[in-house]
Motif scaffolding. Structure first.
Motif, PDB file in Angstrom:
ATOM      1  N   UNK A  28      49.141  42.213  34.270  1.00  0.00           N
ATOM      2  CA  UNK A  28      47.939  41.046  35.104  1.00  0.00           C
ATOM      3  C   UNK A  28      46.618  41.826  35.878  1.00  0.00           C
ATOM      4  N   UNK A  29      45.825  41.090  35.272  1.00  0.00           N
ATOM      5  CA  UNK A  29      44.589  42.595  35.840  1.00  0.00           C
ATOM      6  C   UNK A  29      43.128  41.481  35.960  1.00  0.00           C
ATOM      7  N   UNK A  30      42.474  41.484  36.958  1.00  0.00           N
ATOM      8  CA  UNK A  30      41.469  40.841  37.510  1.00  0.00           C
ATOM      9  C   UNK A  30      39.772  41.210  36.985  1.00  0.00           C
ATOM     10  N   UNK A  31      39.499  40.163  36.630  1.00  0.00           N
ATOM     11  CA  UNK A  31      38.167  39.627  36.133  1.00  0.00           C
ATOM     12  C   UNK A  31      37.293  40.504  36.648  1.00  0.00           C
ATOM     13  N   UNK A  32      36.123  41.337  36.411  1.00  0.00           N
ATOM     14  CA  UNK A  32      35.216  42.450  36.825  1.00  0.00           C
ATOM     15  C   UNK A  32      33.848  41.566  36.643  1.00  0.00           C
TER      16      UNK A  32
END
Length: 60
Positions: free
Chosen positions: A56-60
């Motif tokens: 999982x990763x976040x939008x920059x």
């Protein structure tokens, strides 16, 4: 307007699979002597590459 997806920071694979989102309220200095409130919706994505195993990763 939010981007339809984002690149995984580890492998670079493009993902449009949204895992969730949340609001972020960054603090900043007042503008022209008035307080400013900005609400940003940030999406979390799930990488679909097998090497990342659903990271999982976040939008920059």
């Amino acid at each position: 307007m939010a981007a339809p997806g984002a690149s995984c920071p580890d492998c670079g694979t493009w993902s449009e699979r949204v895992h969730g989102s949340y609001l972020r309220y960054p603090s900043d200095l007042p503008s022209c002597g008035r307080p400013v409130t900005a609400a940003l919706r940030v999406h979390r994505f799930a990488c679909q590459a097998l090497v990342c195993q659903g990271r999982r990763f976040r939008q920059r």
